[in-house]
Design a protein around this motif. Structure first.
Motif, short mmCIF file in Angstrom:
data_model
loop_
_atom_site.label_atom_id
_atom_site.label_comp_id
_atom_site.label_asym_id
_atom_site.label_seq_id
_atom_site.Cartn_x
_atom_site.Cartn_y
_atom_site.Cartn_z
N LEU A 174 9.15 9.28 2.51
CA LEU A 174 9.03 8.33 3.61
C LEU A 174 10.29 8.27 4.49
O LEU A 174 10.37 7.47 5.41
CB LEU A 174 8.74 6.93 3.07
CG LEU A 174 7.42 6.76 2.31
CD1 LEU A 174 7.28 5.34 1.81
CD2 LEU A 174 6.23 7.15 3.19
N HIS A 175 11.28 9.13 4.19
CA HIS A 175 12.53 9.19 4.95
C HIS A 175 13.27 7.86 4.94
O HIS A 175 13.78 7.41 5.96
CB HIS A 175 12.26 9.64 6.39
CG HIS A 175 11.53 10.94 6.49
ND1 HIS A 175 12.09 12.15 6.15
CD2 HIS A 175 10.26 11.22 6.88
CE1 HIS A 175 11.21 13.11 6.32
NE2 HIS A 175 10.09 12.57 6.76
N LEU A 176 13.34 7.25 3.75
CA LEU A 176 14.09 6.02 3.60
C LEU A 176 15.53 6.33 3.23
O LEU A 176 15.81 7.29 2.52
CB LEU A 176 13.47 5.15 2.49
CG LEU A 176 12.06 4.61 2.71
CD1 LEU A 176 11.58 3.91 1.44
CD2 LEU A 176 12.03 3.64 3.88
N GLY B 34 18.57 10.09 1.41
CA GLY B 34 18.68 9.92 2.85
C GLY B 34 20.05 10.32 3.38
O GLY B 34 21.04 10.35 2.65
N TYR B 35 20.09 10.60 4.66
CA TYR B 35 21.31 11.07 5.32
C TYR B 35 22.45 10.07 5.20
O TYR B 35 23.60 10.43 4.95
CB TYR B 35 21.00 11.34 6.79
CG TYR B 35 22.20 11.75 7.61
CD1 TYR B 35 22.65 13.06 7.62
CD2 TYR B 35 22.90 10.80 8.38
CE1 TYR B 35 23.75 13.43 8.37
CE2 TYR B 35 24.00 11.16 9.12
CZ TYR B 35 24.42 12.48 9.13
OH TYR B 35 25.51 12.84 9.86
N LEU B 36 22.15 8.80 5.35
CA LEU B 36 23.19 7.77 5.36
C LEU B 36 24.00 7.78 4.07
O LEU B 36 25.22 7.67 4.09
CB LEU B 36 22.55 6.40 5.57
CG LEU B 36 23.46 5.18 5.39
CD1 LEU B 36 24.64 5.23 6.36
CD2 LEU B 36 22.67 3.90 5.57
N SER C 18 17.07 11.56 6.96
CA SER C 18 16.46 10.23 6.92
C SER C 18 16.18 9.78 8.34
O SER C 18 16.48 10.46 9.31
CB SER C 18 17.39 9.23 6.24
OG SER C 18 18.48 8.94 7.08
N ASN C 19 15.63 8.56 8.47
CA ASN C 19 15.35 8.02 9.79
C ASN C 19 16.62 7.73 10.57
O ASN C 19 16.59 7.57 11.78
CB ASN C 19 14.54 6.72 9.66
CG ASN C 19 13.11 6.99 9.28
OD1 ASN C 19 12.61 8.09 9.50
ND2 ASN C 19 12.45 6.02 8.70
N ARG D 54 0.83 -1.21 0.00
CA ARG D 54 0.00 0.00 0.00
C ARG D 54 0.86 1.26 0.00
O ARG D 54 0.61 2.20 -0.75
CB ARG D 54 -0.91 0.01 1.22
CG ARG D 54 -1.97 -1.07 1.24
CD ARG D 54 -2.93 -0.87 2.40
NE ARG D 54 -3.84 -2.00 2.54
CZ ARG D 54 -3.65 -3.03 3.36
NH1 ARG D 54 -2.55 -3.06 4.11
NH2 ARG D 54 -4.52 -4.01 3.43
N ALA D 55 1.89 1.27 0.86
CA ALA D 55 2.73 2.46 0.99
C ALA D 55 3.50 2.76 -0.30
O ALA D 55 3.82 3.92 -0.57
CB ALA D 55 3.71 2.28 2.15
N SER D 56 3.78 1.73 -1.08
CA SER D 56 4.53 1.91 -2.33
C SER D 56 3.62 2.08 -3.54
O SER D 56 4.11 2.10 -4.67
CB SER D 56 5.46 0.71 -2.56
OG SER D 56 4.72 -0.48 -2.77
N GLY D 57 2.31 2.19 -3.30
CA GLY D 57 1.39 2.33 -4.42
C GLY D 57 1.31 1.09 -5.29
O GLY D 57 1.01 1.17 -6.48
#
Length: 345
Positions: free
Chosen positions: A291-293, A311-313, A319-320, A91-94
């Motif tokens: 989604l901050h992945l 993302g930050y990494l 990111s998370n 669902r989250a990825s459509g």
């Protein structure tokens, strides 16, 4: 000075699973017998395989696939957990992550049988609805039913879940620091005995040889990669990867070379790596940022590989993994080095 009994010994265990190998690396003070740990780790991945394999006709997943539409089927708790997560990420990825592509996977020869032209045409012609619209789950009593025929395939998440089970098993033995993996999907627990994170290579998308592209340092995090360079089928003069386009019921036509995702669990990293492969760098990058992945797209351009980080990494923004949360501390080393291992194991 002689080695004291409190100094940790290094234990590297491995065994067969899902057509490949699982591995576990950890340190424990002597005396320590690793055999009970090895047996428990093997039992954990054997359970995953028995429940979720499409190569075992008697697996719980195949029993669910064989059930007619409208019939309730009771499944084991862990299979229910994986199905629930699969539908949530779907669902989250459509609908980009869709476990209802088993007919296409089998038709194109990525399952137990060889490719079949008639099945390929049938998969192309089949009406395709997102699987989260087809399955009904009753979590309390672990029942599932399909409202229309669908063939489920968990290859995009089962290995990640297996890695999480390996990590859970180590923790059950009081081992809070280690590195576990299945076929390149990895999860790091805690830190190494020297206080440093575990180092894991992001593989270069090369069909001819295995080599690192860059190096990750992970603490209490998991990493998974989906790519076009390990499993493929040649159609005419075109090479098609094993990742299916859920909208077409066929392999992706122009996927990224690879997508690597870092997440708190390996099941999530595994599923999101597949979803972002399907979406591609533009749509997938936008969704990953929203989604901050933490994700790294590697794209082939004129004979070279171009990175697109999110993302930050990976140096692509917040990111998370950002914000000082020590339970999810990771970093990307600035440069890879020739001959680096694909993991610590």
């Amino acid at each position: 000075m002689s080695k004291m009994s409190i100094d940790p010994g290094r234990y590297a265990l491995s065994g067969p699973t899902m057509g490949t190998r699982w591995s576990a690396l950890f340190y424990r003070p002597a005396p320590f017998d690793p055999e009970p740990v090895r047996c428990a780790l093997q039992a954990a991945v054997d359970e995953v395989d028995a429940q979720m394999s499409t190569w075992k006709p008697d697996s719980d997943l195949m029993r669910l696939n064989a059930a007619p539409a409208g019939e309730w089927v009771t499944v084991p708790e862990r299979l229910m957990e994986v199905l629930r997560l699969s539908l949530a990420i779907g669902r989250a990825s459509g609908g980009a992550f869709d476990i209802g592509v088993g007919d296409a996977v089998n038709a194109w020869g990525f399952g137990p049988a060889a490719a079949d032209r008639n099945l390929v045409q049938k998969a192309f012609a089949a009406p395709r609805r997102p699987v989260h619209e087809v399955l009904e789950l009753e979590f309390e009593c672990r029942r599932i039913r399909k409202d229309s025929p669908v063939t489920l395939d968990l290859n995009g998440i089962a290995k990640g879940h297996g890695v999480d089970r390996l990590a859970e098993t180590l923790r059950n033995f009081g081992i809070a620091s280690g590195l576990v993996g299945i076929d390149g999907e990895m999860r790091a627990l805690g830190l190494r005995p020297d206080g440093e994170p575990w180092t894991i290579a992001v593989e270069k998308p090369d069909r001819e040889r295995r080599a690192p592209y860059s190096i990750l340092a992970l603490q209490d995090a998991a990493v998974a990669t989906s790519g076009d360079y390990r499993h493929w089928v040649d159609v005419g003069n075109r090479r098609l990867s094993h990742t299916m386009d859920p909208r077409r019921g066929a392999p992706l036509l122009s996927p990224p070379a690879s997508v690597t995702v870092v997440a708190r669990t390996c099941a999530e990293a595994d599923a999101w790596a597949t979803a972002l492969m399907v979406l591609g760098p533009e749509s997938g990058g936008k969704l990953a940022r929203r989604l901050h992945l933490d994700a790294l797209f590697l794209l082939r351009e004129e004979g070279t590989v171009r990175p697109q980080p999110v993302g930050y990494l990976f140096g692509g923004g917040p990111s998370n993994g950002d914000g000082g949360d020590n339970s999810f501390r990771s970093k990307l080393c600035e440069s890879a080095y020739p001959g680096a291992p694909s993991s610590e194991i």
